[in-house]
Design a protein around this motif. Structure first.
Motif, PDB file in Angstrom:
ATOM      1  N   PHE A   1      30.897  34.784  47.950  1.00 20.81           N
ATOM      2  CA  PHE A   1      32.174  35.163  47.336  1.00 20.81           C
ATOM      3  C   PHE A   1      33.346  34.628  48.120  1.00 20.81           C
ATOM      4  CE2 PHE A   1      29.830  38.436  45.090  1.00 20.81           C
ATOM      5  CZ  PHE A   1      30.337  38.192  43.841  1.00 20.81           C
TER       6      PHE A   1
ATOM      7  N   ASP B   1      33.784  30.915  47.623  1.00 20.08           N
ATOM      8  CA  ASP B   1      34.304  30.645  46.278  1.00 20.08           C
ATOM      9  C   ASP B   1      35.784  30.981  46.191  1.00 20.08           C
ATOM     10  OD1 ASP B   1      31.868  29.799  45.421  1.00 20.08           O
ATOM     11  OD2 ASP B   1      31.358  31.624  44.329  1.00 20.08           O
ATOM     12  N   ILE B   2      36.164  32.096  46.773  1.00 19.10           N
ATOM     13  CA  ILE B   2      37.570  32.523  46.725  1.00 19.10           C
ATOM     14  C   ILE B   2      38.451  31.495  47.436  1.00 19.10           C
ATOM     15  CG2 ILE B   2      39.205  34.217  47.676  1.00 19.10           C
ATOM     16  CD1 ILE B   2      37.022  36.376  47.089  1.00 19.10           C
TER      17      ILE B   2
ATOM     18  N   LYS C   1      39.193  28.352  45.553  1.00 20.40           N
ATOM     19  CA  LYS C   1      40.025  28.457  44.359  1.00 20.40           C
ATOM     20  C   LYS C   1      41.444  28.940  44.647  1.00 20.40           C
ATOM     21  CE  LYS C   1      36.521  28.897  40.763  1.00 20.40           C
ATOM     22  NZ  LYS C   1      36.758  27.571  40.188  1.00 20.40           N
TER      23      LYS C   1
ATOM     24  N   PRO D   1      45.406  29.114  45.466  1.00 21.25           N
ATOM     25  CA  PRO D   1      46.388  28.174  44.905  1.00 21.25           C
ATOM     26  C   PRO D   1      47.149  27.330  45.919  1.00 21.25           C
ATOM     27  CG  PRO D   1      47.226  30.414  44.772  1.00 21.25           C
ATOM     28  CD  PRO D   1      45.843  30.515  45.325  1.00 21.25           C
TER      29      PRO D   1
ATOM     30  N   PRO E   1      50.927  33.514  45.424  1.00 18.22           N
ATOM     31  CA  PRO E   1      51.030  34.752  44.650  1.00 18.22           C
ATOM     32  C   PRO E   1      49.703  35.493  44.558  1.00 18.22           C
ATOM     33  CG  PRO E   1      50.827  32.887  43.177  1.00 18.22           C
ATOM     34  CD  PRO E   1      50.888  32.320  44.550  1.00 18.22           C
ATOM     35  N   SER E   2      48.634  34.919  45.113  1.00 18.28           N
ATOM     36  CA  SER E   2      47.299  35.460  44.915  1.00 18.28           C
ATOM     37  C   SER E   2      46.881  36.292  46.117  1.00 18.28           C
ATOM     38  CB  SER E   2      46.339  34.289  44.722  1.00 18.28           C
ATOM     39  OG  SER E   2      45.089  34.747  44.335  1.00 18.28           O
ATOM     40  N   SER E   3      46.321  37.457  45.850  1.00 11.45           N
ATOM     41  CA  SER E   3      46.002  38.371  46.933  1.00 11.45           C
ATOM     42  C   SER E   3      44.656  39.053  46.658  1.00 11.45           C
ATOM     43  CB  SER E   3      47.130  39.396  47.030  1.00 11.45           C
ATOM     44  OG  SER E   3      46.725  40.511  47.743  1.00 11.45           O
ATOM     45  N   PHE E   4      43.656  38.741  47.489  1.00 14.73           N
ATOM     46  CA  PHE E   4      42.323  39.340  47.345  1.00 14.73           C
ATOM     47  C   PHE E   4      42.118  40.387  48.435  1.00 14.73           C
ATOM     48  CE2 PHE E   4      39.867  36.658  44.379  1.00 14.73           C
ATOM     49  CZ  PHE E   4      40.730  35.592  44.227  1.00 14.73           C
ATOM     50  N   THR E   5      41.451  41.481  48.098  1.00 11.70           N
ATOM     51  CA  THR E   5      41.000  42.429  49.114  1.00 11.70           C
ATOM     52  C   THR E   5      39.483  42.519  48.982  1.00 11.70           C
ATOM     53  OG1 THR E   5      43.029  43.652  48.764  1.00 11.70           O
ATOM     54  CG2 THR E   5      41.302  44.750  50.030  1.00 11.70           C
TER      55      THR E   5
ATOM     56  N   ARG F   1      40.234  32.587  39.356  1.00 14.55           N
ATOM     57  CA  ARG F   1      40.215  33.381  40.595  1.00 14.55           C
ATOM     58  C   ARG F   1      39.851  34.828  40.287  1.00 14.55           C
ATOM     59  NH1 ARG F   1      44.323  29.675  42.096  1.00 14.55           N
ATOM     60  NH2 ARG F   1      46.011  30.776  41.052  1.00 14.55           N
TER      61      ARG F   1
ATOM     62  N   LEU G   1      36.178  35.536  39.626  1.00 15.99           N
ATOM     63  CA  LEU G   1      35.250  35.515  40.761  1.00 15.99           C
ATOM     64  C   LEU G   1      34.781  36.930  41.064  1.00 15.99           C
ATOM     65  CD1 LEU G   1      36.927  33.095  43.324  1.00 15.99           C
ATOM     66  CD2 LEU G   1      34.860  32.710  41.984  1.00 15.99           C
ATOM     67  N   LEU G   2      35.716  37.885  41.008  1.00 19.34           N
ATOM     68  CA  LEU G   2      35.346  39.261  41.305  1.00 19.34           C
ATOM     69  C   LEU G   2      34.799  39.984  40.089  1.00 19.34           C
ATOM     70  CD1 LEU G   2      38.047  40.237  43.880  1.00 19.34           C
ATOM     71  CD2 LEU G   2      35.632  39.827  44.245  1.00 19.34           C
TER      72      LEU G   2
ATOM     73  N   VAL H   1      32.381  44.278  45.886  1.00 18.91           N
ATOM     74  CA  VAL H   1      32.945  43.199  46.692  1.00 18.91           C
ATOM     75  C   VAL H   1      34.419  43.421  47.030  1.00 18.91           C
ATOM     76  CG1 VAL H   1      33.292  40.717  46.864  1.00 18.91           C
ATOM     77  CG2 VAL H   1      31.310  41.602  45.630  1.00 18.91           C
ATOM     78  N   GLY H   2      35.235  43.805  46.069  1.00 20.75           N
ATOM     79  CA  GLY H   2      36.650  43.997  46.340  1.00 20.75           C
ATOM     80  C   GLY H   2      37.480  43.756  45.099  1.00 20.75           C
ATOM     81  N   ASN H   3      38.745  43.432  45.291  1.00 24.65           N
ATOM     82  CA  ASN H   3      39.603  43.223  44.133  1.00 24.65           C
ATOM     83  C   ASN H   3      40.604  42.113  44.386  1.00 24.65           C
ATOM     84  OD1 ASN H   3      42.174  44.389  45.218  1.00 24.65           O
ATOM     85  ND2 ASN H   3      40.799  46.137  45.489  1.00 24.65           N
ATOM     86  N   VAL H   4      41.230  41.661  43.291  1.00 22.61           N
ATOM     87  CA  VAL H   4      42.216  40.593  43.379  1.00 22.61           C
ATOM     88  C   VAL H   4      43.388  40.939  42.482  1.00 22.61           C
ATOM     89  CG1 VAL H   4      40.906  39.311  41.640  1.00 22.61           C
ATOM     90  CG2 VAL H   4      42.648  38.114  42.945  1.00 22.61           C
ATOM     91  N   GLU H   5      44.564  40.556  42.920  1.00 22.86           N
ATOM     92  CA  GLU H   5      45.777  40.818  42.164  1.00 22.86           C
ATOM     93  C   GLU H   5      46.649  39.578  42.314  1.00 22.86           C
ATOM     94  OE1 GLU H   5      47.625  44.537  43.215  1.00 22.86           O
ATOM     95  OE2 GLU H   5      49.610  43.777  42.647  1.00 22.86           O
ATOM     96  N   GLU H   6      47.227  39.133  41.199  1.00 22.19           N
ATOM     97  CA  GLU H   6      48.033  37.914  41.301  1.00 22.19           C
ATOM     98  C   GLU H   6      49.253  38.012  40.395  1.00 22.19           C
ATOM     99  OE1 GLU H   6      45.757  34.375  41.479  1.00 22.19           O
ATOM    100  OE2 GLU H   6      47.370  33.095  40.741  1.00 22.19           O
ATOM    101  N   ASP H   7      50.432  37.769  40.972  1.00 26.57           N
ATOM    102  CA  ASP H   7      51.668  37.749  40.185  1.00 26.57           C
ATOM    103  C   ASP H   7      51.874  36.348  39.636  1.00 26.57           C
ATOM    104  OD1 ASP H   7      52.358  40.404  40.537  1.00 26.57           O
ATOM    105  OD2 ASP H   7      53.199  39.982  42.525  1.00 26.57           O
TER     106      ASP H   7
END
Lengths: 379, 379
Positions: free
Chosen positions: A80, A83-84, A87, A89, A109-113, B276, B279-280, B309-315
């Motif tokens: 994971f 892959d993240i 991808k 930006p 702008p992309s934020s994974f936790t 992106r 992926l999750l 696995v987690g999470n993703v947030e994108e503006d």
């Protein structure tokens, strides 16, 4: 732990350590990759218990755009995470470990936790003293591997045969592999004599992975050996493999020192003919191709046959034919593997009789490389 | 039957007809390919009963190096025969059928004999009158296929939905596909009005194979239809497919004609963000991605989540946002397929509510192409 890094350089390093990471491991933490941020650089580690790879992205190389804000270590799910990163930006990304090993990956702008694991639970890599180390040119090592690894056994019934046997002393470097149907042996004379002598067996699978990591440039690779581990140092990357335990059979007497029939070919030409003949032998239950040699008429003919599909016959044009008449059958897949390992060279095929193993050697420098194939009895 | 032919041109034709040949067929003779030598040319035929491909290598084209010494026909095992031809040593080859359908293939020193089958037992291709035929530019047909075939169903429970529905009359050309979760519809205005009107459903699999045969040049392709077969004529090659039987559901009322929220994006940018987020979502049991739209602040945010696995947030940075606030969840794989079909275009996403299907259309020429996706209820 918090750092910012070039996505391009980080991706390269992730691809390198990912080679060692298997999704099929029985040790859950090994599906992860370990990141350790220090002031001097970021250390990435991947392992499947047989192979471990560690690579360092250094702070002092400006290409890496590496800025370590706080030191620390974390284990992240390898597939994971890779892959993240691929991808994301922007050209850089920031990684920050928070509470409970929660790891934040941000890029533009992309934020994974994602959920990480405690790096203290990651196995330690073997400690190998690099005092007794042997330098080898990268392209030479790559060639030695490709020429010998084709003959390792893929049967676990005799585990020792799944590796390549290395014997080193003074300026002599010998690598040999056999699955008991065929054998491949490569000899090299080292430029500088080494201290002491070494005798060890590296798993074929480890060598294949190692080979994929070696660029085609001539960068030196440093080989270091202990009782049960070998370490190859390639620039900033360390490649560890376990060694196979047990005694490798004595192969020195298997290679015949005389012949009764000798034919000579350009390897690619003979390969093309064997490939054609094997199209039909593959369709048959017995995967056998036959060669007849008639020195009187200087003819070499190849036969392949499948009762269901049909047959093929081809008159070859050998560079030379000498000795006794001969008819011999063999597994064409062994022959194809052997012929490919000679690339463009002219080779000699030396036979004693239709039931004895025969050899392929380069016409020039025939002592440095020999492939041996056991024929198939068809009568 | 005996002829000599250019290996290069023969290999091209073999690759073309091989597209129709399946090794999994229940009709043994269809694992073979049919060769028919006539004074005007060599006709090759391959078929899997659903699709049939026939191509002719003409005697009058000197590139083909075709010389027919005696006419006749034979069926040869397709895979073996093609492999053999590819590996032959010389630029030309000769094929001669002897007794009991034994076929000799010679090229330079290499000589194969393979078992053929009686061509009289090979099924006849459907007869299609080409009086009522519609010319289409190759690149346009290829685009129409790629834009609609993504939405066909791969479930055999409703066979009619595994095809693309074509409706033609006058200058109107409409192609539509739906798997009941999503829909894709493309409209084209033909340059020349056609005679009569047509309504038929071509299996998605046939269209995918057809599409692979179309070069990216604008060569005209001639479409001819009968009650249960369609024929595409591409130069010297004929591509036949059976049609699906049954009534295609009326899809004309499914596409909403108004919207309460509209956002606008460059398709590739939105695609990268969805990739992106997915992926999750792919790591989760529910493969769902959420978008929130806030017209007041012009913000569009994408969320993906996997409990493990987690999470993703994108503006996101939309080109425009108008209408009501919205929160909507959907299958990101449908969205990715849809977005790819717009290639580089700017698109509008039109929503009515979080439970109603939404559409994607190109900002320019929005009537010609529409993708519709049904959202997923997450509350």
């Amino acid at each position: 732990m918090k750092f910012t890094i070039s996505r391009t350089e980080f991706t390269k390093a992730l691809n390198t350590v990912s080679r060692a990471i298997s999704t099929k491991t029985t040790i859950p933490i090994l599906t992860g990759l370990k990141l350790q941020a220090t002031q001097t650089g970021l250390i990435l580690t991947g392992s499947d218990a047989d192979i471990s790879i560690e690579t360092t992205i250094k702070t002092d190389n400006p290409d890496n755009l590496l800025a370590v804000e706080s030191e620390g270590a974390i284990v992240l799910p390898a597939r994971f995470f890779t892959d993240i990163v691929k991808k994301l930006p922007e050209e850089t990304l920031t990684i920050e470990v928070g509470e409970n090993f929660q790891t934040m990956i941000t890029s533009g702008p992309s934020s994974f936790t994602i959920n990480g694991l405690d790096a203290n639970n990651y196995p330690h890599l073997p400690e190998i003293e690099t005092t007794n180390s042997i330098p080898l040119a990268g392209d030479l090592l790559k060639q030695i591997i490709s020429q010998t690894v084709i003959a390792v056994s893929n049967q676990e019934s005799r585990p020792i045969l799944t590796g390549v046997h290395f014997i080193l002393s003074d300026t002599n470097f010998l690598a040999v592999a056999t699955d008991s149907h065929r054998l491949s042996q490569r000899k090299v004379i080292l430029e500088t004599p080494i201290n002491g002598s070494f005798d060890f067996v590296i798993p074929g699978k480890s060598l294949i992975e190692l080979s994929r990591m070696i660029d085609d440039n001539k960068e030196d690779i440093i080989l270091s050996v202990t009782e049960n581990q070998v370490l190859f140092t390639i620039g900033d990357t360390l490649f560890y493999s376990r060694l196979l335990e047990g005694n490798y059979p004595d192969t020195s007497r298997l290679i015949p020192d005389s012949h009764d029939t000798r034919i000579s070919f350009d390897a690619p030409e003979l390969l093309a003919s064997i490939e054609r003949a094997s199209l039909l032998s593959h369709a048959s239950r017995n995967n056998v191709v036959k060669i007849t040699v008639k020195p009187e008429t200087k003819t070499v003919t190849i036969y392949g046959n499948s009762p269901d599909v049909g047959n093929v016959e081809e008159d070859m044009e050998p560079k030379s034919v000498e000795g006794n008449e001969l008819e011999i059958s063999f597994n064409p897949d062994y022959m194809k593997d052997a012929l490919r390992s000679f690339s463009q060279a002219t080779i000699n095929l030396d036979f004693t009789s239709s039931l004895r193993p025969f050899t392929l050697t380069p016409t020039e420098d025939s002592d440095s490389f020999v492939q041996l194939i056991t024929p198939i009895r068809t009568f």
